[in-house]
Enzyme design. Structure first.
Site, PDB file in Angstrom:
ATOM      1  N   PRO A  25      29.786   6.214   9.482  1.00 42.15           N
ATOM      2  CA  PRO A  25      31.186   5.843   9.727  1.00 42.15           C
ATOM      3  C   PRO A  25      32.003   5.871   8.441  1.00 42.15           C
ATOM      4  CG  PRO A  25      29.707   3.937   9.911  1.00 42.15           C
ATOM      5  CD  PRO A  25      28.837   5.150   9.794  1.00 42.15           C
ATOM      6  N   THR A  27      35.974   5.355   7.065  1.00 40.93           N
ATOM      7  CA  THR A  27      37.400   5.037   7.177  1.00 40.93           C
ATOM      8  C   THR A  27      38.203   6.051   6.369  1.00 40.93           C
ATOM      9  OG1 THR A  27      37.047   2.701   7.585  1.00 40.93           O
ATOM     10  CG2 THR A  27      39.105   3.291   6.481  1.00 40.93           C
ATOM     11  N   ALA A  59      35.374   3.098  11.319  1.00 38.03           N
ATOM     12  CA  ALA A  59      35.535   1.783  11.919  1.00 38.03           C
ATOM     13  C   ALA A  59      36.897   1.715  12.616  1.00 38.03           C
ATOM     14  CB  ALA A  59      35.428   0.711  10.847  1.00 38.03           C
ATOM     15  N   GLN A 101      32.647   3.252  16.286  1.00 41.19           N
ATOM     16  CA  GLN A 101      32.282   2.021  15.568  1.00 41.19           C
ATOM     17  C   GLN A 101      33.327   0.938  15.822  1.00 41.19           C
ATOM     18  OE1 GLN A 101      32.384   1.487  11.218  1.00 41.19           O
ATOM     19  NE2 GLN A 101      30.238   0.840  11.304  1.00 41.19           N
ATOM     20  N   ALA A 179      28.143  -5.056   9.450  1.00 38.39           N
ATOM     21  CA  ALA A 179      27.742  -4.852   8.048  1.00 38.39           C
ATOM     22  C   ALA A 179      28.938  -5.049   7.114  1.00 38.39           C
ATOM     23  CB  ALA A 179      27.174  -3.439   7.891  1.00 38.39           C
ATOM     24  N   TYR A 182      32.266  -7.700   6.893  1.00 39.31           N
ATOM     25  CA  TYR A 182      33.323  -7.919   7.887  1.00 39.31           C
ATOM     26  C   TYR A 182      32.933  -9.075   8.832  1.00 39.31           C
ATOM     27  CZ  TYR A 182      35.066  -3.747   5.705  1.00 39.31           C
ATOM     28  OH  TYR A 182      35.525  -2.872   4.754  1.00 39.31           O
ATOM     29  N   ARG A 229      25.133  -1.870  13.268  1.00 34.93           N
ATOM     30  CA  ARG A 229      24.985  -1.608  11.833  1.00 34.93           C
ATOM     31  C   ARG A 229      24.897  -2.919  11.062  1.00 34.93           C
ATOM     32  NH1 ARG A 229      28.229   2.000   7.213  1.00 34.93           N
ATOM     33  NH2 ARG A 229      26.370   3.220   6.926  1.00 34.93           N
ATOM     34  N   ASN A 237      32.128  -7.003  -0.278  1.00 32.52           N
ATOM     35  CA  ASN A 237      33.048  -7.910   0.444  1.00 32.52           C
ATOM     36  C   ASN A 237      32.444  -9.274   0.754  1.00 32.52           C
ATOM     37  OD1 ASN A 237      35.253  -6.168   0.685  1.00 32.52           O
ATOM     38  ND2 ASN A 237      34.527  -5.312   2.615  1.00 32.52           N
ATOM     39  N   GLY A 299      23.378   6.550  -0.086  1.00 32.54           N
ATOM     40  CA  GLY A 299      22.985   7.281  -1.290  1.00 32.54           C
ATOM     41  C   GLY A 299      21.897   8.317  -1.093  1.00 32.54           C
ATOM     42  N   GLY A 320      27.344   9.824   4.443  1.00 30.78           N
ATOM     43  CA  GLY A 320      28.765   9.518   4.408  1.00 30.78           C
ATOM     44  C   GLY A 320      29.528  10.531   3.580  1.00 30.78           C
ATOM     45  N   ARG A 321      29.537  10.316   2.252  1.00 27.52           N
ATOM     46  CA  ARG A 321      30.369  11.147   1.384  1.00 27.52           C
ATOM     47  C   ARG A 321      30.057  12.632   1.508  1.00 27.52           C
ATOM     48  NH1 ARG A 321      28.923   7.170  -3.359  1.00 27.52           N
ATOM     49  NH2 ARG A 321      27.132   7.111  -1.948  1.00 27.52           N
TER      50      ARG A 321
HETATM   51  C1  LIG Z   1      35.659   6.682   2.234  1.00 29.48           C
HETATM   52  C2  LIG Z   1      34.627   5.769   2.823  1.00 29.48           C
HETATM   53  C3  LIG Z   1      34.916   5.084   3.986  1.00 29.48           C
HETATM   54  C4  LIG Z   1      33.949   4.266   4.592  1.00 29.48           C
HETATM   55  N1  LIG Z   1      34.233   3.647   5.780  1.00 29.48           N
HETATM   56  C5  LIG Z   1      33.259   2.977   6.451  1.00 29.48           C
HETATM   57  C6  LIG Z   1      33.494   2.466   7.763  1.00 29.48           C
HETATM   58  O1  LIG Z   1      34.565   2.640   8.351  1.00 29.48           O
HETATM   59  N2  LIG Z   1      32.489   1.793   8.358  1.00 29.48           N
HETATM   60  C7  LIG Z   1      31.275   1.592   7.748  1.00 29.48           C
HETATM   61  O2  LIG Z   1      30.380   0.973   8.343  1.00 29.48           O
HETATM   62  N3  LIG Z   1      31.030   2.081   6.513  1.00 29.48           N
HETATM   63  C8  LIG Z   1      31.977   2.785   5.867  1.00 29.48           C
HETATM   64  N4  LIG Z   1      31.712   3.337   4.639  1.00 29.48           N
HETATM   65  C9  LIG Z   1      30.344   3.326   4.137  1.00 29.48           C
HETATM   66  C10 LIG Z   1      29.631   4.630   4.557  1.00 29.48           C
HETATM   67  O3  LIG Z   1      29.415   4.661   5.957  1.00 29.48           O
HETATM   68  C11 LIG Z   1      28.277   4.767   3.860  1.00 29.48           C
HETATM   69  O4  LIG Z   1      27.537   3.602   4.129  1.00 29.48           O
HETATM   70  C12 LIG Z   1      28.432   4.959   2.357  1.00 29.48           C
HETATM   71  O5  LIG Z   1      29.347   6.001   2.055  1.00 29.48           O
HETATM   72  C13 LIG Z   1      27.080   5.281   1.719  1.00 29.48           C
HETATM   73  O6  LIG Z   1      26.548   6.481   2.269  1.00 29.48           O
HETATM   74  P1  LIG Z   1      26.600   7.844   1.418  1.00 29.48           P
HETATM   75  O7  LIG Z   1      25.878   7.562   0.131  1.00 29.48           O
HETATM   76  O8  LIG Z   1      25.873   8.864   2.268  1.00 29.48           O
HETATM   77  O9  LIG Z   1      28.037   8.181   1.182  1.00 29.48           O
HETATM   78  C14 LIG Z   1      32.676   4.119   3.984  1.00 29.48           C
HETATM   79  C15 LIG Z   1      32.412   4.786   2.790  1.00 29.48           C
HETATM   80  C16 LIG Z   1      33.351   5.612   2.224  1.00 29.48           C
HETATM   81  C17 LIG Z   1      33.004   6.367   0.954  1.00 29.48           C
END
Ligand SMILES: Cc1cc2nc3c(=O)[nH]c(=O)nc-3n(C[C@H](O)[C@H](O)[C@H](O)COP(=O)(O)O)c2cc1C
Length: 364
Positions: A25, A27, A59, A101, A179, A182, A229, A237, A299, A320-321
């Site tokens: 997920p 944002t 989310a 989500q 998670a 929140y 999650r 946070n 990561g 994610g990224r």
């Molecule tokens: C731009 C951005 C927005 C994110 N928004 C959410 C979100 O809406 N809900 C959530 O559970 N995690 C959110 N995260 C956390 C990601 O889902 C993920 O846990 C985090 O990027 C680590 O994974 P990665 O190393 O593959 O990027 C966000 C992370 C980033 C970088």
């Protein structure tokens, strides 16, 4: 198992997914309209990523009270359902699967989002951080208002309405966001939950709202289309609790009774080896304790994703990224194509830029 364990199919609840590469997920703050409804931009963005074994949406707030960031989409009104319907239809037409989500930020919000009223939380404890106001200026958080006992039923009803909206919008399932500090996470952890009623105090009481939400939404969707999650060792946070490990051991062992579509766990953002109440290796610790489908995140690169699955510590990996900048991530993993780096400046702003303009890989 092959060294490309990520690319093997997997069963998740009632679905057969073509690979184990989930889109985490994310944002992205592109719901700039007054309705906070998804737009054509969202449809394009998610459809570009339909090759994911499973997409989990950004989310999405379950109510106006649940918002804490600018331009995030909701999942509680007709306009939002209509916007999401375009997204889910297009993702399905492209062969994808997509869960929504469900989000309530609790105290991770500002009065600016609530006509000057205080954000709500389990207890009146300031998270002591800074947040983006609706105009993207940075502001310090405030001490939230503790929810009255009688209001908690209303929050469960908001989850119910959001779960029904998600069903109407054509999603394949929902993920309960408990998670990253929140609202539901705020109830679980004693640094943010100092209540003395049956929603606070001991481990079981602090988990009560999470299971009430799950009972309510699984009654609508069936447990096999609901995920959750959790960030057991998360400090984003939220302050460390006195008993994180015991708290999450309790919650996760009890989740075995639910036969959910999946449990989505996050590894810690920073090492927690020095903190005796935190679990340093989340997948390794919880894999033997949880008997259903386990998704892990945080990561991971391709090699570590293949490894965690081959070792049997998880069934899927959420990225994610990497999904921001590589819309065709599973295909790149399959072919060994180079990966594009995401541009952080357009994570939360920029309209089309940094959102739908990352191309799929084309061999030269
Ligand atoms: C731009 C951005 C927005 C994110 N928004 C959410 C979100 O809406 N809900 C959530 O559970 N995690 C959110 N995260 C956390 C990601 O889902 C993920 O846990 C985090 O990027 C680590 O994974 P990665 O190393 O593959 O990027 C966000 C992370 C980033 C970088």
């Amino acid at each position: 198992m092959s060294d490309q364990a990520l690319l093997n199919p997997v069963k998740l609840g009632r679905y057969n997914l073509p690979n184990r590469v989930a889109m985490s997920p994310l944002t992205r703050n592109r719901a700039t309209n007054p309705e906070h409804a998804p737009t054509e931009l969202h449809t394009t963005y998610y459809t570009q990523r339909a090759g994911a074994g499973l997409i989990i949406t950004e989310a999405s707030q379950i109510s106006p009270q649940g918002v804490g960031y600018p331009n995030t989409p909701g999942i509680y009104s007709d306009a939002q359902v209509a916007g999401w319907r375009h997204v889910t239809d297009a993702v399905h037409a492209a062969g994808g699967h997509i869960f929504c989500q469900l989000w309530h930020v609790g105290r991770i919000s500002l009065p600016d989002f609530h006509a000057g009223e205080l954000p709500v939380a389990p207890s009146a404890v300031n998270p002591e951080t800074t947040l983006y106001a609706p105009d993207f200026s940075q502001k310090p958080t405030v001490t939230p208002r503790a929810l009255d006992h009688s209001e908690i039923k209303g929050i469960i009803e908001d989850y119910v309405r959001a779960a029904r909206c998600a069903l109407e919008a054509g999603f394949d399932g929902i993920e309960v966001h408990a998670a990253n500090g929140y609202l539901l996470n705020q109830f679980l952890i004693d640094s943010s939950n100092q209540r003395t009623d049956e929603y606070g105090g001991n481990i079981e009481n602090r988990a009560r709202i999470v299971f009430e939400v799950l009972d309510a939404v699984t009654a609508i969707w069936g447990a096999d289309r609901v995920g959750i999650r959790l960030s057991p060792s998360g400090l984003f946070n939220i302050g460390a609790g006195s008993d994180n490990r015991a708290q999450f051991d309790y919650v996760i062992e009890r989740l075995n009774d639910y036969a959910l579509a999946y449990l989505h766990l996050m590894e810690p953002f920073a090492p927690v080896d020095e903190m005796p109440n935190m679990v340093p290796h989340v997948a390794q610790h919880y894999r033997p304790r949880y008997h259903g489908t386990l998704m892990i995140n945080n990561g991971f690169d391709q090699a570590r994703g293949n490894e965690v699955i081959a070792q049997g510590h998880a069934d899927l990996v959420a990225y994610g990224r990497l999904f921001i900048s590589n819309p065709d991530l599973p295909a790149r993993f399959a072919t060994g194509a180079p990966l594009a780096e995401p541009d952080q400046d357009t994570f939360y702003v920029g309209g089309e830029k940094g959102y739908i303009d990352y191309p799929a890989y084309v061999a030269a």
